[in-house]
Design an enzyme around this catalytic site. Structure first.
Site, PDB file in Angstrom:
ATOM      1  N   THR A  14      -7.333 -11.966   5.971  1.00  0.00           N
ATOM      2  CA  THR A  14      -6.998 -10.668   5.378  1.00  0.00           C
ATOM      3  C   THR A  14      -6.035  -9.937   6.307  1.00  0.00           C
ATOM      4  O   THR A  14      -6.037 -10.180   7.510  1.00  0.00           O
ATOM      5  CB  THR A  14      -8.244  -9.777   5.160  1.00  0.00           C
ATOM      6  OG1 THR A  14      -7.844  -8.530   4.583  1.00  0.00           O
ATOM      7  CG2 THR A  14      -8.988  -9.484   6.449  1.00  0.00           C
ATOM      8  N   LYS A  19     -11.118  -3.752   6.208  1.00  0.00           N
ATOM      9  CA  LYS A  19     -12.079  -4.755   5.748  1.00  0.00           C
ATOM     10  C   LYS A  19     -12.661  -5.506   6.944  1.00  0.00           C
ATOM     11  O   LYS A  19     -13.856  -5.792   6.982  1.00  0.00           O
ATOM     12  CB  LYS A  19     -11.391  -5.762   4.821  1.00  0.00           C
ATOM     13  CG  LYS A  19     -11.068  -5.238   3.438  1.00  0.00           C
ATOM     14  CD  LYS A  19     -10.552  -6.375   2.574  1.00  0.00           C
ATOM     15  CE  LYS A  19     -10.177  -5.948   1.188  1.00  0.00           C
ATOM     16  NZ  LYS A  19      -9.724  -7.069   0.351  1.00  0.00           N
ATOM     17  N   GLU A  43      -2.105 -13.852  -3.302  1.00  0.00           N
ATOM     18  CA  GLU A  43      -2.815 -13.223  -4.416  1.00  0.00           C
ATOM     19  C   GLU A  43      -2.168 -13.566  -5.748  1.00  0.00           C
ATOM     20  O   GLU A  43      -1.064 -13.119  -6.030  1.00  0.00           O
ATOM     21  CB  GLU A  43      -2.834 -11.700  -4.242  1.00  0.00           C
ATOM     22  CG  GLU A  43      -3.789 -11.279  -3.158  1.00  0.00           C
ATOM     23  CD  GLU A  43      -4.289  -9.850  -3.326  1.00  0.00           C
ATOM     24  OE1 GLU A  43      -4.412  -9.375  -4.474  1.00  0.00           O
ATOM     25  OE2 GLU A  43      -4.553  -9.232  -2.292  1.00  0.00           O
ATOM     26  N   ASP A  72     -11.674 -10.465  -2.156  1.00  0.00           N
ATOM     27  CA  ASP A  72     -10.842  -9.649  -3.032  1.00  0.00           C
ATOM     28  C   ASP A  72     -11.756  -8.576  -3.623  1.00  0.00           C
ATOM     29  O   ASP A  72     -12.903  -8.848  -3.961  1.00  0.00           O
ATOM     30  CB  ASP A  72     -10.205 -10.487  -4.137  1.00  0.00           C
ATOM     31  CG  ASP A  72      -8.975  -9.777  -4.690  1.00  0.00           C
ATOM     32  OD1 ASP A  72      -7.952  -9.749  -3.995  1.00  0.00           O
ATOM     33  OD2 ASP A  72      -9.062  -9.214  -5.794  1.00  0.00           O
ATOM     34  N   SER A  73     -11.228  -7.358  -3.704  1.00  0.00           N
ATOM     35  CA  SER A  73     -12.094  -6.278  -4.179  1.00  0.00           C
ATOM     36  C   SER A  73     -11.308  -5.293  -5.023  1.00  0.00           C
ATOM     37  O   SER A  73     -10.069  -5.323  -5.042  1.00  0.00           O
ATOM     38  CB  SER A  73     -12.736  -5.554  -2.988  1.00  0.00           C
ATOM     39  OG  SER A  73     -11.778  -5.259  -2.008  1.00  0.00           O
ATOM     40  N   PHE A 149      -9.886   4.047  -1.991  1.00  0.00           N
ATOM     41  CA  PHE A 149     -10.474   4.980  -2.960  1.00  0.00           C
ATOM     42  C   PHE A 149     -11.755   5.674  -2.457  1.00  0.00           C
ATOM     43  O   PHE A 149     -12.411   6.371  -3.244  1.00  0.00           O
ATOM     44  CB  PHE A 149     -10.777   4.245  -4.271  1.00  0.00           C
ATOM     45  CG  PHE A 149      -9.548   3.683  -4.947  1.00  0.00           C
ATOM     46  CD1 PHE A 149      -8.619   4.532  -5.530  1.00  0.00           C
ATOM     47  CD2 PHE A 149      -9.309   2.311  -4.993  1.00  0.00           C
ATOM     48  CE1 PHE A 149      -7.482   4.030  -6.154  1.00  0.00           C
ATOM     49  CE2 PHE A 149      -8.174   1.799  -5.610  1.00  0.00           C
ATOM     50  CZ  PHE A 149      -7.255   2.663  -6.182  1.00  0.00           C
ATOM     51  N   LYS A 170     -21.824   3.977   4.414  1.00  0.00           N
ATOM     52  CA  LYS A 170     -21.091   3.073   3.517  1.00  0.00           C
ATOM     53  C   LYS A 170     -21.482   1.614   3.772  1.00  0.00           C
ATOM     54  O   LYS A 170     -21.706   0.846   2.836  1.00  0.00           O
ATOM     55  CB  LYS A 170     -19.577   3.252   3.713  1.00  0.00           C
ATOM     56  CG  LYS A 170     -18.763   2.284   2.847  1.00  0.00           C
ATOM     57  CD  LYS A 170     -17.274   2.428   3.013  1.00  0.00           C
ATOM     58  CE  LYS A 170     -16.563   1.404   2.144  1.00  0.00           C
ATOM     59  NZ  LYS A 170     -15.112   1.400   2.298  1.00  0.00           N
ATOM     60  N   HIS A 175     -20.252  -2.419  -1.834  1.00  0.00           N
ATOM     61  CA  HIS A 175     -19.992  -3.718  -2.449  1.00  0.00           C
ATOM     62  C   HIS A 175     -19.753  -4.767  -1.351  1.00  0.00           C
ATOM     63  O   HIS A 175     -20.234  -5.888  -1.433  1.00  0.00           O
ATOM     64  CB  HIS A 175     -18.773  -3.596  -3.370  1.00  0.00           C
ATOM     65  CG  HIS A 175     -17.570  -2.953  -2.743  1.00  0.00           C
ATOM     66  ND1 HIS A 175     -17.650  -1.802  -1.991  1.00  0.00           N
ATOM     67  CD2 HIS A 175     -16.253  -3.309  -2.710  1.00  0.00           C
ATOM     68  CE1 HIS A 175     -16.449  -1.462  -1.549  1.00  0.00           C
ATOM     69  NE2 HIS A 175     -15.584  -2.375  -1.975  1.00  0.00           N
ATOM     70  N   ARG A 176     -19.064  -4.369  -0.310  1.00  0.00           N
ATOM     71  CA  ARG A 176     -18.760  -5.303   0.798  1.00  0.00           C
ATOM     72  C   ARG A 176     -20.055  -5.648   1.533  1.00  0.00           C
ATOM     73  O   ARG A 176     -20.287  -6.802   1.865  1.00  0.00           O
ATOM     74  CB  ARG A 176     -17.741  -4.630   1.731  1.00  0.00           C
ATOM     75  CG  ARG A 176     -17.092  -5.551   2.722  1.00  0.00           C
ATOM     76  CD  ARG A 176     -15.745  -5.039   3.190  1.00  0.00           C
ATOM     77  NE  ARG A 176     -14.786  -5.011   2.103  1.00  0.00           N
ATOM     78  CZ  ARG A 176     -14.333  -3.880   1.539  1.00  0.00           C
ATOM     79  NH1 ARG A 176     -14.694  -2.708   1.991  1.00  0.00           N
ATOM     80  NH2 ARG A 176     -13.491  -3.951   0.519  1.00  0.00           N
TER      81      ARG A 176
HETATM   82  P1  IMP Z   1      -7.390  -6.355  -2.151  1.00  0.00           P
HETATM   83  O1  IMP Z   1      -8.810  -6.873  -2.146  1.00  0.00           O
HETATM   84  O2  IMP Z   1      -6.698  -6.660  -0.869  1.00  0.00           O
HETATM   85  O3  IMP Z   1      -6.648  -6.808  -3.361  1.00  0.00           O
HETATM   86  O4  IMP Z   1      -7.413  -4.771  -2.192  1.00  0.00           O
HETATM   87  C1  IMP Z   1      -8.351  -4.095  -2.883  1.00  0.00           C
HETATM   88  C2  IMP Z   1      -7.988  -2.628  -2.989  1.00  0.00           C
HETATM   89  O5  IMP Z   1      -9.108  -2.001  -3.614  1.00  0.00           O
HETATM   90  C3  IMP Z   1      -7.819  -1.933  -1.648  1.00  0.00           C
HETATM   91  O6  IMP Z   1      -6.489  -1.885  -1.245  1.00  0.00           O
HETATM   92  C4  IMP Z   1      -8.359  -0.537  -1.940  1.00  0.00           C
HETATM   93  O7  IMP Z   1      -7.361   0.254  -2.530  1.00  0.00           O
HETATM   94  C5  IMP Z   1      -9.441  -0.809  -2.974  1.00  0.00           C
HETATM   95  N1  IMP Z   1     -10.734  -0.997  -2.293  1.00  0.00           N
HETATM   96  C6  IMP Z   1     -11.415  -2.146  -2.099  1.00  0.00           C
HETATM   97  N2  IMP Z   1     -12.531  -1.927  -1.392  1.00  0.00           N
HETATM   98  C7  IMP Z   1     -12.537  -0.615  -1.125  1.00  0.00           C
HETATM   99  C8  IMP Z   1     -13.435   0.204  -0.397  1.00  0.00           C
HETATM  100  O8  IMP Z   1     -14.429  -0.222   0.194  1.00  0.00           O
HETATM  101  N3  IMP Z   1     -13.108   1.512  -0.351  1.00  0.00           N
HETATM  102  C9  IMP Z   1     -12.008   2.052  -0.963  1.00  0.00           C
HETATM  103  N4  IMP Z   1     -11.137   1.328  -1.621  1.00  0.00           N
HETATM  104  C10 IMP Z   1     -11.396  -0.013  -1.704  1.00  0.00           C
END
Ligand code: IMP
Length: 195
Positions: A14, A19, A43, A72-73, A149, A170, A175-176
């Site tokens: 990542t 993260k 991605e 991925d989230s 967010f 948190k 979710h993480r």
């Molecule tokens: P990706 O997983 O790198 O595609 O990014 C996921 C996106 O979702 C991030 O850049 C954030 O904008 C949002 N996101 C994912 N997890 C969180 C979190 O724990 N807090 C706030 N925003 C999140």
């Protein structure tokens, strides 16, 4: 999984420093050591974050051939049919939290959830763990901690946003936290394996 000096090493593919920090804190009490990586997370565009996470993990594994994880989230807003979902990072960059709050103006159903899809590849295993935290979108951004967010997401059972609650809380409800805890439980059940 390499088990040197009792600790299991996994590469976390990542470029998101937040993260990594959260994952390290969540895994602190587990016997897992995370390593950063210069490999790019590829991605694909897909509506399903499990598929995005698995594809990225397979691509990265083909390159480094070491036990690894990819996450991925995204934020899924019910009244917007799950938007921004898999496009969360793009939407965060383009319209940010103010943009989401504006989209939600005059919408009374503010339910939303965060979801993380975490894929671990190790030897013969390709395992994906999902974590979800339900909550709602606040009327305006509040709080300074966390990232993305967090200032507009109020987890169920709380009246403050993730950014107001701070990382210590948190990292016990997110979710993480849920996805990484499942990973840690699974890893702890495995015998030492060859990469
Ligand atoms: P990706 O997983 O790198 O595609 O990014 C996921 C996106 O979702 C991030 O850049 C954030 O904008 C949002 N996101 C994912 N997890 C969180 C979190 O724990 N807090 C706030 N925003 C999140």
């Amino acid at each position: 999984m390499s088990k040197k000096e009792g600790r299991i090493k996994l590469v976390f593919v990542t470029s998101n420093e937040h993260k990594i920090k959260e994952a390290m804190e969540i895994l602190g009490k587990w016997n897992i050591q995370l390593e950063g990586s210069h490999v790019t997370k590829i991605e694909v565009q897909d509506d399903c974050i499990e598929r995005i996470s698995r594809y990225a993990a397979i691509q990265a594994y083909n390159e480094i051939k070491k036990p690894l994880i990819v996450e991925d989230s995204g934020l899924f807003i019910k009244a917007l049919n799950g938007f921004p979902g898999p496009y969360s990072s793009y939407v965060q960059r383009k319209i940010g939290n103010d943009g989401i709050v504006k989209l939600m103006e005059n919408i009374s159903d503010r339910r939303a959830y965060f979801k993380a899809s975490l894929t671990c590849i190790c030897g013969q295993y390709v395992k994906t763990f999902n974590g979800i935290v339900h909550g709602s979108i606040s009327e305006e951004p509040r709080g300074r901690e966390g990232f993305g967010f967090d200032p507009i997401f109020i987890p169920e059972g709380y009246d403050r946003t993730m950014a107001e609650l701070g990382e210590r809380i948190k990292n016990t409800i997110s979710h993480r936290y849920r996805a990484f805890t499942q990973l840690a439980e699974w890893v702890s059940r495995q015998k030492p394996l060859k990469p």
